[in-house]
Write an enzyme that holds these catalytic residues in place. Structure first.
Site, PDB file in Angstrom:
ATOM      1  N   ARG A 174       0.715  -1.326  -0.106  1.00 36.35           N
ATOM      2  CA  ARG A 174      -0.066   0.134  -0.425  1.00 36.35           C
ATOM      3  C   ARG A 174       0.967   1.050   0.023  1.00 36.35           C
ATOM      4  NH1 ARG A 174      -3.141  -2.899   3.862  1.00 36.35           N
ATOM      5  NH2 ARG A 174      -4.889  -4.211   2.804  1.00 36.35           N
ATOM      6  N   LYS A 188       3.591  11.439 -11.536  1.00 35.34           N
ATOM      7  CA  LYS A 188       3.200  10.857 -12.209  1.00 35.34           C
ATOM      8  C   LYS A 188       3.392   9.423 -11.470  1.00 35.34           C
ATOM      9  CE  LYS A 188      -0.058  13.933 -14.970  1.00 35.34           C
ATOM     10  NZ  LYS A 188       0.711  14.471 -15.916  1.00 35.34           N
ATOM     11  N   GLU A 205      -3.019  17.716 -11.723  1.00 35.85           N
ATOM     12  CA  GLU A 205      -3.548  18.499 -12.714  1.00 35.85           C
ATOM     13  C   GLU A 205      -4.974  18.535 -13.425  1.00 35.85           C
ATOM     14  OE1 GLU A 205      -1.654  16.434 -16.585  1.00 35.85           O
ATOM     15  OE2 GLU A 205      -3.103  17.058 -17.422  1.00 35.85           O
ATOM     16  N   ASN A 212       1.232  20.467 -21.282  1.00 28.69           N
ATOM     17  CA  ASN A 212       1.091  19.834 -22.553  1.00 28.69           C
ATOM     18  C   ASN A 212       1.029  20.031 -23.441  1.00 28.69           C
ATOM     19  OD1 ASN A 212      -0.254  17.489 -19.892  1.00 28.69           O
ATOM     20  ND2 ASN A 212      -1.880  18.243 -20.786  1.00 28.69           N
ATOM     21  N   GLU A 237      11.498  18.507 -24.968  1.00 32.33           N
ATOM     22  CA  GLU A 237      10.919  18.878 -23.307  1.00 32.33           C
ATOM     23  C   GLU A 237      11.636  19.568 -22.356  1.00 32.33           C
ATOM     24  OE1 GLU A 237       8.712  17.426 -22.392  1.00 32.33           O
ATOM     25  OE2 GLU A 237       8.169  15.914 -23.222  1.00 32.33           O
ATOM     26  N   ARG A 250      -1.000  22.587 -14.440  1.00 35.91           N
ATOM     27  CA  ARG A 250      -0.526  21.578 -14.789  1.00 35.91           C
ATOM     28  C   ARG A 250      -1.298  21.502 -16.738  1.00 35.91           C
ATOM     29  NH1 ARG A 250       1.666  16.273 -10.918  1.00 35.91           N
ATOM     30  NH2 ARG A 250       3.005  15.768 -12.504  1.00 35.91           N
ATOM     31  N   HIS A 274       1.005  18.831 -26.842  1.00 35.03           N
ATOM     32  CA  HIS A 274       1.433  17.106 -26.918  1.00 35.03           C
ATOM     33  C   HIS A 274      -1.071  16.693 -27.114  1.00 35.03           C
ATOM     34  CE1 HIS A 274       4.421  17.195 -24.026  1.00 35.03           C
ATOM     35  NE2 HIS A 274       4.331  16.292 -23.625  1.00 35.03           N
ATOM     36  N   HIS A 294       0.263  13.320 -29.559  1.00 34.64           N
ATOM     37  CA  HIS A 294       0.072  12.220 -28.736  1.00 34.64           C
ATOM     38  C   HIS A 294      -0.588  11.734 -29.984  1.00 34.64           C
ATOM     39  CE1 HIS A 294      -0.060  12.871 -24.359  1.00 34.64           C
ATOM     40  NE2 HIS A 294       1.041  12.111 -24.933  1.00 34.64           N
ATOM     41  N   HIS A 316       9.106   9.945 -27.950  1.00 29.15           N
ATOM     42  CA  HIS A 316       7.649  11.491 -27.542  1.00 29.15           C
ATOM     43  C   HIS A 316       8.761  12.458 -28.141  1.00 29.15           C
ATOM     44  CE1 HIS A 316       5.067  12.711 -25.031  1.00 29.15           C
ATOM     45  NE2 HIS A 316       6.047  13.122 -23.820  1.00 29.15           N
ATOM     46  N   LYS A 373       9.245  22.328 -13.487  1.00 25.52           N
ATOM     47  CA  LYS A 373       8.518  21.504 -13.628  1.00 25.52           C
ATOM     48  C   LYS A 373       7.656  22.051 -11.739  1.00 25.52           C
ATOM     49  CE  LYS A 373       6.522  17.592 -14.743  1.00 25.52           C
ATOM     50  NZ  LYS A 373       7.085  15.609 -14.877  1.00 25.52           N
TER      51      LYS A 373
HETATM   52  P1  NAD Z   1      13.131   4.964 -21.988  1.00 29.37           P
HETATM   53  O1  NAD Z   1      13.091   5.286 -20.014  1.00 29.37           O
HETATM   54  O2  NAD Z   1      12.395   4.473 -22.731  1.00 29.37           O
HETATM   55  O3  NAD Z   1      14.896   5.676 -21.764  1.00 29.37           O
HETATM   56  C1  NAD Z   1      14.830   5.711 -23.739  1.00 29.37           C
HETATM   57  C2  NAD Z   1      16.047   4.392 -23.824  1.00 29.37           C
HETATM   58  O4  NAD Z   1      17.833   4.822 -23.062  1.00 29.37           O
HETATM   59  C3  NAD Z   1      15.795   3.450 -23.678  1.00 29.37           C
HETATM   60  O5  NAD Z   1      16.154   2.133 -24.009  1.00 29.37           O
HETATM   61  C4  NAD Z   1      16.898   3.414 -22.072  1.00 29.37           C
HETATM   62  O6  NAD Z   1      17.400   1.598 -21.936  1.00 29.37           O
HETATM   63  C5  NAD Z   1      18.075   3.769 -22.908  1.00 29.37           C
HETATM   64  N1  NAD Z   1      19.107   5.166 -21.601  1.00 29.37           N
HETATM   65  C6  NAD Z   1      18.337   5.238 -20.894  1.00 29.37           C
HETATM   66  N2  NAD Z   1      19.109   5.462 -19.679  1.00 29.37           N
HETATM   67  C7  NAD Z   1      20.108   5.491 -20.542  1.00 29.37           C
HETATM   68  C8  NAD Z   1      21.403   5.902 -19.898  1.00 29.37           C
HETATM   69  N3  NAD Z   1      21.767   6.649 -19.409  1.00 29.37           N
HETATM   70  N4  NAD Z   1      22.697   5.425 -21.113  1.00 29.37           N
HETATM   71  C9  NAD Z   1      22.307   4.661 -22.252  1.00 29.37           C
HETATM   72  N5  NAD Z   1      21.088   4.619 -22.636  1.00 29.37           N
HETATM   73  C10 NAD Z   1      20.376   4.585 -21.360  1.00 29.37           C
HETATM   74  O7  NAD Z   1      12.034   6.712 -22.065  1.00 29.37           O
HETATM   75  P2  NAD Z   1      12.290   7.951 -21.820  1.00 29.37           P
HETATM   76  O8  NAD Z   1      12.418   8.952 -22.843  1.00 29.37           O
HETATM   77  O9  NAD Z   1      13.206   8.680 -20.736  1.00 29.37           O
HETATM   78  O10 NAD Z   1      10.866   8.625 -20.946  1.00 29.37           O
HETATM   79  C11 NAD Z   1       9.713   7.966 -21.932  1.00 29.37           C
HETATM   80  C12 NAD Z   1       8.709   7.583 -20.837  1.00 29.37           C
HETATM   81  O11 NAD Z   1       7.859   8.415 -20.023  1.00 29.37           O
HETATM   82  C13 NAD Z   1       7.519   7.367 -21.155  1.00 29.37           C
HETATM   83  O12 NAD Z   1       6.663   5.299 -20.788  1.00 29.37           O
HETATM   84  C14 NAD Z   1       5.970   8.678 -21.625  1.00 29.37           C
HETATM   85  O13 NAD Z   1       5.066   7.795 -20.904  1.00 29.37           O
HETATM   86  C15 NAD Z   1       7.230   8.275 -20.076  1.00 29.37           C
HETATM   87  N6  NAD Z   1       6.864  10.024 -18.883  1.00 29.37           N
HETATM   88  C16 NAD Z   1       6.469  10.111 -18.122  1.00 29.37           C
HETATM   89  C17 NAD Z   1       6.816  11.159 -17.380  1.00 29.37           C
HETATM   90  C18 NAD Z   1       5.578  12.128 -15.943  1.00 29.37           C
HETATM   91  O14 NAD Z   1       5.048  12.848 -15.440  1.00 29.37           O
HETATM   92  N7  NAD Z   1       5.807  10.053 -14.931  1.00 29.37           N
HETATM   93  C19 NAD Z   1       6.489  12.624 -18.351  1.00 29.37           C
HETATM   94  C20 NAD Z   1       6.917  12.134 -19.499  1.00 29.37           C
HETATM   95  C21 NAD Z   1       7.209  11.027 -20.017  1.00 29.37           C
END
Ligand code: NAD
Length: 377
Positions: A130, A152, A245, A253, A194, A249, A256, A260, A274, A235
Site C-alpha cells: 500500500r 505521475k 493537474e 502538455n 521537453e 499543470r 502534446h 500524441h 515521444h 516543473k
Molecule cells: P526510456 O526510459 O525508454 O529510455 C530511452 C532509452 O534509453 C531506453 O532504451 C533506455 O534503456 C535507454 N537509456 C536510458 N538511460 C540511458 C543512459 N544513461 N545511457 C544509455 N541508454 C540509456 O524513455 P524516456 O524517454 O526516458 O521515457 C519515456 C517514458 O516516460 C514514456 O513511457 C512516457 O510515457 C513517460 N513519461 C512520463 C512522464 C511522467 O510525468 N511520469 C512524463 C513524460 C514522459
C-alpha cells in the site's frame, strides 16, 4: 602540482508539497552521493534498485557502489528496456520481486533509468504494501527534466498509454547529468524537446539562452546543468501549485495534443520518439496560434528554426509514411482527448513564453489547419 578541481556543488531544486516536499539534486557526479543522501533521509532502510537492461550495463555498478559506501545493501530488479515494460506483466514481476526481496514499509525503491523505469518502479512503489517510498535516479534527459519530477506513475493499457497509474511523489530525485553522456544522441535530442518546451511555455529568456547555448547542453558543459535546473524549477513550481493537474499543470502538455496523435499514428514505436512527436506538436501549436492571429508567423518560424537546428523534426513531412490524412489525426486526437460538442481544449500561445489553456477550440478549425499543413508536405 595543482590541486584537482573540486566538482562544483550540485544545484538543489525543491518541490514544495508540504509534508511530501522533496529535493532534486542536479549536477555531474551526484550519483556518488546517493548513499549518503538516502542514509540521511531514511537511516537503516534497505533498498531495491529497479532498472532496465541498457541502463544496468552502463550505470548499475556505480549506483550499487554509491549505496554500499554507506552500508546500504541493494537488491536489483532488471526489466527489459523499452516502453513494453510499462505492462501488467512486468509490473507483476517487479511487485513480486520487491516482496520476495523483503522490501518492507520503511524501505526504499530506487528507480534507476529513463521515464519507463521511473513510471513503472514508481507505480510498483505506490502499490506494494500500500505504498513504499521511492527515489528517482533519472538517466535520460527526458526523465531528468520531466518524468522523474511530479509523481505521475503509470503503466500502459491496451486502450492507451499511461491509463493505469497513481500519483505517488518520490522522496528524492538525484539527477546526475554525467549519466546522459552514454545516452544515444537521438534520445538526448528527444529529451531536449521537453527542455525547450519550458522556454516556450513560460520563459522567453530561457528559450533565448538555449538558442545560444544548446551546443554546450549537448556537449555536457555547464549549460547542461543550468538547462536541467531551469527546467526542473519550472516543473517543480507548476507541480507545487497544481499537483493533480486540475488547472495550470495542463500547460506542460504544450504540443502534446498534436504530438500524441502522431505517436499513436506511429503505433508508439521507435519510428517516432515521444520528444520527436512533441517537437512537431509544439511547432504545430505555435503555427496554429499564428493562424488564429495570436502571434506572428515569424515567431512560429523562430520556434521551428531552433528545434530544427538541434536536429529535431519540426514538420509533418517528417512523418509522411505514418500520417495518412487530417481525418486520421482528428480521430486519434478524439481518442486521446474529450471532444465536447465539437470543441477541444488546446495549449496555445500568445508568444514565446506565453502559453495558455484554450478550452474552447473548434475541432473543425483544427481539422482544416491540419489538412492545410499536410498539403504543404
Ligand atoms: P526510456 O526510459 O525508454 O529510455 C530511452 C532509452 O534509453 C531506453 O532504451 C533506455 O534503456 C535507454 N537509456 C536510458 N538511460 C540511458 C543512459 N544513461 N545511457 C544509455 N541508454 C540509456 O524513455 P524516456 O524517454 O526516458 O521515457 C519515456 C517514458 O516516460 C514514456 O513511457 C512516457 O510515457 C513517460 N513519461 C512520463 C512522464 C511522467 O510525468 N511520469 C512524463 C513524460 C514522459
Amino acid at each position: 602540482m595543482t590541486a584537482p578541481l573540486r566538482a562544483p556543488d550540485p544545484i538543489l531544486v525543491n518541490v514544495a508539497l508540504g509534508a511530501r516536499s522533496y529535493d532534486i539534486v542536479i549536477g555531474r557526479g551526484t550519483l556518488s552521493s546517493l548513499g549518503h543522501r538516502i542514509a540521511a533521509l531514511r537511516p537503516g532502510a534497505k533498498a531495491a534498485i529497479v532498472t532496465d537492461s541498457n541502463v544496468a550495463r552502463y550505470h548499475l555498478a556505480a549506483a550499487t557502489a554509491a549505496l554500499e559506501l554507506c552500508g546500504i545493501g541493494a537488491a536489483v530488479v532488471t526489466v527489459p528496456a523499452g516502453e513494453g515494460s510499462k505492462s501488467f506483466a512486468v509490473l507483476e514481476q517487479v511487485c513480486e520481486a520487491l516482496i520476495e526481496k523483503r522490501i518492507e514499509r520503511g524501505d526504499l525503491v530506487i528507480a534507476l533509468g529513463g521515464g519507463v523505469v521511473g513510471d513503472l518502479a514508481g507505480f510498483a512503489a505506490a502499490a506494494v504494501r500500500r505504498g513504499l517510498d521511492y527515489v528517482q535516479v533519472p538517466t535520460t534527459l527526458l526523465a531528468q527534466v520531466d518524468s522523474s519530477v511530479g509523481g505521475k506513475t503509470a503503466i500502459d493499457s491496451k486502450h492507451g498509454k499511461n491509463l493505469i497509474g497513481a500519483f505517488h511523489q518520490p522522496i528524492l530525485v538525484v539527477a546526475d547529468t554525467a549519466l546522459l553522456d552514454s545516452l544515444p544522441l537521438r534520445e538526448f535530442r528527444a529529451g531536449y524537446a521537453e527542455v525547450a518546451k519550458y522556454g516556450l511555455i513560460g520563459n522567453v529568456a530561457f528559450f533565448s539562452r538555449l538558442e545560444d547555448d544548446w551546443r554546450d547542453v549537448f556537449a555536457g558543459g555547464a549549460a547542461r546543468e543550468q538547462a536541467i535546473a531551469t527546467s526542473c524549477r519550472a516543473k517543480a513550481a507548476t507541480v507545487s501549485r497544481d499537483e493533480r493537474e486540475t488547472g495550470e499543470r495542463a500547460l506542460l502538455n504544450l504540443g502534446h495534443t498534436f504530438g500524441h496523435a502522431l505517436e499513436a499514428a506511429a503505433g508508439f514505436s521507435d519510428r517516432l520518439l515521444h520528444g520527436e512527436a512533441i517537437s512537431i506538436g509544439m511547432v504545430l501549436a505555435f503555427e496554429f496560434s499564428a493562424k488564429r492571429g495570436l502571434l506572428l508567423a515569424a515567431t512560429a518560424e523562430k520556434v521551428a528554426r531552433h528545434l530544427a537546428a538541434v536536429g529535431l523534426p519540426t514538420h509533418l513531412s517528417a512523418v509522411a509514411g505514418i500520417v495518412t490524412g487530417a481525418d486520421q489525426l482528428m480521430d486519434l486526437i478524439a481518442q486521446d482527448k474529450k471532444v465536447r460538442r465539437g470543441r477541444l481544449t488546446f495549449i496555445l500561445a500568445r508568444g514565446i513564453g506565453k502559453a495558455f489553456v484554450a478550452p474552447d477550440v473548434d475541432a473543425a478549425e483544427v481539422r482544416a489547419f491540419l489538412a492545410e499543413k499536410l498539403a504543404e508536405r
